[in-house]
Write a protein that holds these residues in place. Structure first.
Motif, PDB file in Angstrom:
ATOM      1  N   VAL A   9       1.667  14.410  -2.385  1.00  7.90           N
ATOM      2  CA  VAL A   9       2.447  14.537  -3.617  1.00  7.90           C
ATOM      3  C   VAL A   9       1.829  15.612  -4.515  1.00  7.90           C
ATOM      4  O   VAL A   9       2.527  16.419  -5.125  1.00  7.90           O
ATOM      5  N   TYR A  10       0.507  15.612  -4.575  1.00  7.85           N
ATOM      6  CA  TYR A  10      -0.174  16.650  -5.354  1.00  7.85           C
ATOM      7  C   TYR A  10       0.156  18.030  -4.808  1.00  7.85           C
ATOM      8  O   TYR A  10       0.417  18.969  -5.566  1.00  7.85           O
ATOM      9  N   GLU A  26       8.585   2.904  -6.288  1.00 12.59           N
ATOM     10  CA  GLU A  26       7.261   2.320  -6.502  1.00 12.59           C
ATOM     11  C   GLU A  26       6.178   3.382  -6.377  1.00 12.59           C
ATOM     12  O   GLU A  26       5.213   3.400  -7.151  1.00 12.59           O
ATOM     13  N   ALA A  44       0.832  -1.188   0.000  1.00 14.83           N
ATOM     14  CA  ALA A  44       0.000   0.000   0.000  1.00 14.83           C
ATOM     15  C   ALA A  44       0.874   1.249   0.000  1.00 14.83           C
ATOM     16  O   ALA A  44       2.019   1.234   0.465  1.00 14.83           O
ATOM     17  N   LEU A  45       0.285   2.336  -0.488  1.00 16.18           N
ATOM     18  CA  LEU A  45       1.041   3.577  -0.625  1.00 16.18           C
ATOM     19  C   LEU A  45       1.565   4.071   0.715  1.00 16.18           C
ATOM     20  O   LEU A  45       2.703   4.552   0.800  1.00 16.18           O
ATOM     21  N   HIS A  46       0.744   3.990   1.754  1.00 18.29           N
ATOM     22  CA  HIS A  46       1.197   4.548   3.023  1.00 18.29           C
ATOM     23  C   HIS A  46       2.372   3.750   3.579  1.00 18.29           C
ATOM     24  O   HIS A  46       3.267   4.301   4.207  1.00 18.29           O
ATOM     25  N   GLY A 100      -0.151  10.117 -13.621  1.00 20.11           N
ATOM     26  CA  GLY A 100      -1.241  11.041 -13.319  1.00 20.11           C
ATOM     27  C   GLY A 100      -0.731  12.421 -12.963  1.00 20.11           C
ATOM     28  O   GLY A 100      -1.310  13.441 -13.366  1.00 20.11           O
ATOM     29  N   LEU A 101       0.363  12.470 -12.232  1.00 17.87           N
ATOM     30  CA  LEU A 101       0.908  13.763 -11.833  1.00 17.87           C
ATOM     31  C   LEU A 101       1.405  14.526 -13.050  1.00 17.87           C
ATOM     32  O   LEU A 101       1.214  15.746 -13.167  1.00 17.87           O
ATOM     33  N   THR A 109      -1.143  10.581  -1.783  1.00 22.50           N
ATOM     34  CA  THR A 109      -1.429  11.160  -3.093  1.00 22.50           C
ATOM     35  C   THR A 109      -1.719  12.656  -2.966  1.00 22.50           C
ATOM     36  O   THR A 109      -1.272  13.453  -3.797  1.00 22.50           O
ATOM     37  N   ARG A 169       0.279  14.326 -16.037  1.00 20.49           N
ATOM     38  CA  ARG A 169      -0.858  14.844 -16.806  1.00 20.49           C
ATOM     39  C   ARG A 169      -1.390  16.121 -16.171  1.00 20.49           C
ATOM     40  O   ARG A 169      -1.767  17.068 -16.872  1.00 20.49           O
ATOM     41  N   ARG A 228       6.270   5.215  -9.500  1.00 20.96           N
ATOM     42  CA  ARG A 228       5.697   4.457 -10.609  1.00 20.96           C
ATOM     43  C   ARG A 228       4.169   4.591 -10.642  1.00 20.96           C
ATOM     44  O   ARG A 228       3.565   4.709 -11.702  1.00 20.96           O
ATOM     45  N   ARG A 229       3.574   4.585  -9.475  1.00 19.80           N
ATOM     46  CA  ARG A 229       2.106   4.623  -9.419  1.00 19.80           C
ATOM     47  C   ARG A 229       1.554   6.010  -9.679  1.00 19.80           C
ATOM     48  O   ARG A 229       0.495   6.163 -10.290  1.00 19.80           O
ATOM     49  N   LEU A 230       2.227   7.006  -9.201  1.00 14.52           N
ATOM     50  CA  LEU A 230       1.645   8.354  -9.254  1.00 14.52           C
ATOM     51  C   LEU A 230       2.190   9.223 -10.387  1.00 14.52           C
ATOM     52  O   LEU A 230       1.549  10.212 -10.751  1.00 14.52           O
TER      53      LEU A 230
END
Lengths: 264, 219
Positions: free
Chosen positions: B88-89, B33, B15-17, B41-42, B85, B44, B36-38
């Motif tokens: 990071v945003y 990792e 999990a992310l956390h 989307g970031l 998330t 974009r 890789r996941r974020l």
């Protein structure tokens, strides 16, 4: 903090939400499963959740745009497939139908059975989309585009290609994609039972409004299928979509291209 | 501890956390990792802000991830207070604000993206790694906008917003005019305005109670 600042916070929060959804898409899980601190309900691919994510990207614009003059809604509701020219071995059909004037070919369609991705239950319809799906190829007119659906000939239902087989960031035209990768991915799909004639439906226009996740694409296609490309006239209708929804904001247009597949 | 490490699933399945906790200790594979996941989307989102300028988006993304790494390893991110998330945003948003300011667009553009995550210092130069405050504020807003737990009492919904009010705030944030909202809700535009005010009031109170608003709250 005034209302304008609060509105900005909401916009930022919705963008963060969209980032979370895209991460969930990448993992093939619902946002509920990505174990963030927030346990948000929704995000399970429902139209409203997808629309919310999509509509949050309209924040930079100050108006809801209506896109008129498109025949694609008619094509979708008719669930028609344009018959291709005779040569089944040509890699492509001749000239694309065009972005604005799609000559609908009436194909028997039962109004009681709208073409709707969510309605598909038969195993022949491939709905699996790889988690890495991203928008971004350029059509023959140089516009960024996204494929919404691919229709088989004698089957009015839509199926989706496996976009993992296609590098959507290559910025090739729909025609180029269709001549090689798209065709191959169609052929590779287990749902293809009649690969001779297919209709590829895509949406083109400002990149800001193009669907960028599986959820957004599904929402747009479902919206177009059900409600066409205009604004809804009867918000009080029992089955009306969520208020304020338009299917094709921001100058998007739907294009369709009939394709002939190399015989297999 | 080697034994416990051997029992851990690979980064791709965590999990992310949990990944964030490891990354905070300097675990680069864990951070990779997360990236890789974020990252797609970031990027974009940043590409949106950069109006399609790929080079600029890549540069901003690089700065955002550098800032995120620095924030994690310097202990500036608390997973109990904000989703990774969102954090990071928030870092990426700070990078964007920094870009606007250094690019000489401080007045007009910054006004549209005010540094809302820094109560009391709204115009301070944003440090991308110092995004915890903004992330917590955004998560508080997200809680208000999220659909409540169906098993919970309606009064337990964060901020107390009704379903219509949540929809209204989302629609307004998406750019819907009062005219369009009035048409869809089948009410007068003045009623839409009143409902908006009520929704914003609830949101404002919710944020104020949790210390997310500047000292000089105003309408």
């Amino acid at each position: 903090m005034n209302d304008a600042d609060l509105n900005t916070l909401v916009r930022l929060a919705l963008e963060a939400e969209r980032l979370e959804h895209s991460a969930a898409d990448a993992e093939g899980v619902s946002p509920d499963e990505i174990d963030s601190v927030l346990h948000l309900a929704g995000g399970d691919g429902t139209d409203d959740d997808a629309y919310a994510a999509w509509s949050s990207r309209l924040a930079s614009r100050r108006r809801w745009a209506l896109v008129g003059g498109l025949a694609c809604a008619a094509v979708l509701t008719l669930a028609g497939v344009v018959p291709l020219l005779a040569n089944r071995f040509s890699p492509l059909s001749p000239a694309p139908i065009g972005p604005l004037a799609i000559a609908p070919v009436v194909v028997p369609h039962t109004p009681a059975e709208p073409v709707h991705a969510a309605d598909h239950a038969a195993p022949r319809v491939a709905l699996a989309v790889t988690p890495d799906w991203t928008a971004g190829f350029v059509n023959a007119r140089g516009e960024p585009s996204v494929v919404l659906a691919v229709y088989q000939d004698d089957d009015e239902r839509a199926f989706f290609t496996d976009p993992g087989l296609i590098d959507w960031n290559c910025r090739r035209s729909l025609a180029d994609v269709g001549s090689t990768d798209l065709l191959h991915s169609i052929l590779a799909s287990p749902s293809v039972t009649n690969p001779d004639r297919v209709l590829v439906v895509a949406v083109s226009g400002p990149a800001d409004f193009l669907p960028r996740t599986e959820h957004e694409r599904d929402a747009m296609l479902a919206c177009l299928t059900e409600w066409g490309d205009g604004e809804y006239g009867d918000a009080a209708a029992e089955d009306a979509p969520a208020p304020g929804r338009v299917c094709l904001p921001g100058g998007l247009r739907v294009i369709a291209e009939a394709m002939s597949l190399v015989g297999r | 501890m080697p034994d416990q490490a051997d029992d851990l699933p690979p980064p791709s399945r965590r999990a992310l956390h949990a990944l964030a906790a490891d990354a905070a200790t300097g675990d680069e594979p864990a951070f990779a990792e997360v990236h890789r996941r974020l990252a797609p989307g970031l990027r974009r989102l940043l590409l949106d802000r950069a109006r399609g300028d790929d080079a600029l988006a890549d540069d901003l993304a690089q700065k955002a991830w550098t800032g995120a790494w620095r924030a994690l390893t310097e202990g500036r991110y608390d997973p109990q207070k904000a989703a990774l998330t969102t954090f990071v945003y928030a870092v990426a948003h700070k990078v964007w604000l920094q870009h606007l300011r250094t690019g000489g667009r401080a007045d007009a553009a910054a006004a549209a993206y005010a540094d809302l995550g820094a109560p009391g210092a709204p115009h301070a130069a944003p440090d991308p790694a110092d995004a915890a405050g903004l992330a917590q504020t955004l998560d508080a807003v997200r809680r208000c906008l999220a659909e409540p737990d169906p098993d919970a009492a309606p009064s337990a919904a964060p901020g107390g917003l009704t379903q219509d009010e949540r929809w209204l705030l989302r629609a307004v944030a998406a750019g819907a005019s009062d005219r369009v909202l009035a048409q869809r809700l089948a009410v007068a535009p003045s009623t839409v305005n009143a409902r908006k005010n009520a929704a914003y009031d609830k949101l404002r109170r919710h944020l104020a109670v949790r210390g997310h608003l500047p000292d000089s709250a105003e309408r």
